[in-house]
Design a protein around this motif. Structure first.
Motif, PDB file in Angstrom:
ATOM      1  N   LYS A  27       0.740  -1.194   0.285  1.00 60.72           N
ATOM      2  CA  LYS A  27      -0.207   0.188   0.060  1.00 60.72           C
ATOM      3  C   LYS A  27       1.033   1.351  -0.031  1.00 60.72           C
ATOM      4  O   LYS A  27       0.242   2.549  -0.384  1.00 60.72           O
TER       5      LYS A  27
ATOM      6  N   HIS B 297       3.718   1.299  -1.009  1.00 57.67           N
ATOM      7  CA  HIS B 297       4.751   1.576  -2.358  1.00 57.67           C
ATOM      8  C   HIS B 297       3.823   2.447  -3.608  1.00 57.67           C
ATOM      9  O   HIS B 297       3.803   3.546  -4.714  1.00 57.67           O
ATOM     10  N   ARG B 298       2.438   2.146  -3.232  1.00 54.19           N
ATOM     11  CA  ARG B 298       1.316   2.902  -4.001  1.00 54.19           C
ATOM     12  C   ARG B 298       1.474   4.252  -3.876  1.00 54.19           C
ATOM     13  O   ARG B 298       0.902   5.051  -5.313  1.00 54.19           O
ATOM     14  N   ARG B 299       1.976   4.834  -2.966  1.00 54.40           N
ATOM     15  CA  ARG B 299       1.496   5.558  -2.651  1.00 54.40           C
ATOM     16  C   ARG B 299       3.268   6.848  -2.115  1.00 54.40           C
ATOM     17  O   ARG B 299       2.787   7.735  -1.449  1.00 54.40           O
TER      18      ARG B 299
END
Length: 176
Positions: free
Chosen positions: A44, A46-48
């Motif tokens: 999660k 990594h996505r942001r």
């Protein structure tokens, strides 16, 4: 995410992996589940990553990740809704003065007592006393007021004192 961002994230994970797993272990009580929780949280994060790594106001990527870890742990416990019970803890014989394993036994007793706390209270105690965050930082990490952090920490320490006193059959110890 560009190659520089990927490299920055990789270095972050390498530098902070052990600290994140330690915190996750204190939140879950199981090494495998702790590693899974860290991995799930890092997916999660990594996505942001581009937004997190540029945010100068939130305390940086580690603070964000630690908060996400505590929140993910609390969410897991809410979804689970099934109480787990720890196995019977063997009664320890009286320890000799030179007992080299006394520190390990004490650490194990404290870890088991922490795991007996409700998830949100456990998150407050772990972030506040094991990760040594301030009341304000703990409140920010968990999305609670400072007053809630104070009351959860106070109640959590009181429960820990009671559980540890019962486990040891001795007067309550000071945990502050």
């Amino acid at each position: 995410m560009d190659a520089a961002g990927e490299e920055e994230f990789r270095r972050f994970v390498q530098a902070r992996w052990n600290a994140l797993v330690r915190t996750a272990y204190l939140l879950t009580g199981d090494q495998g589940r702790a590693e899974d929780l860290v991995q799930q949280t890092l997916v999660k994060v990594h996505r942001r990553w581009d937004h997190i790594s540029r945010d100068e106001t939130g305390g940086g990527p580690y603070a964000y990740t630690r908060a996400a870890l505590a929140n993910e742990s609390a969410s897991w416990w809410r979804r689970r809704r099934v109480a787990e019970t720890l196995g019977e803890v063997p009664a320890h014989a009286d320890r000799a003065t030179g007992d080299v394993y006394a520190a390990y036994d004490t650490r194990d007793e404290v870890a088991r007592a922490v795991l007996a706390l409700p998830p949100r209270m456990r998150a407050v105690v772990v972030l506040r006393y094991f990760d040594d965050l301030s009341e304000a930082a703990t409140a920010d990490a968990l999305g609670m007021s400072r007053g809630s952090v104070k009351s959860q920490a106070s109640r959590g320490l009181e429960r820990l004192r009671t559980v540890l006193a019962q486990t040891n059959g001795a007067p309550e110890r000071s945990l502050s």
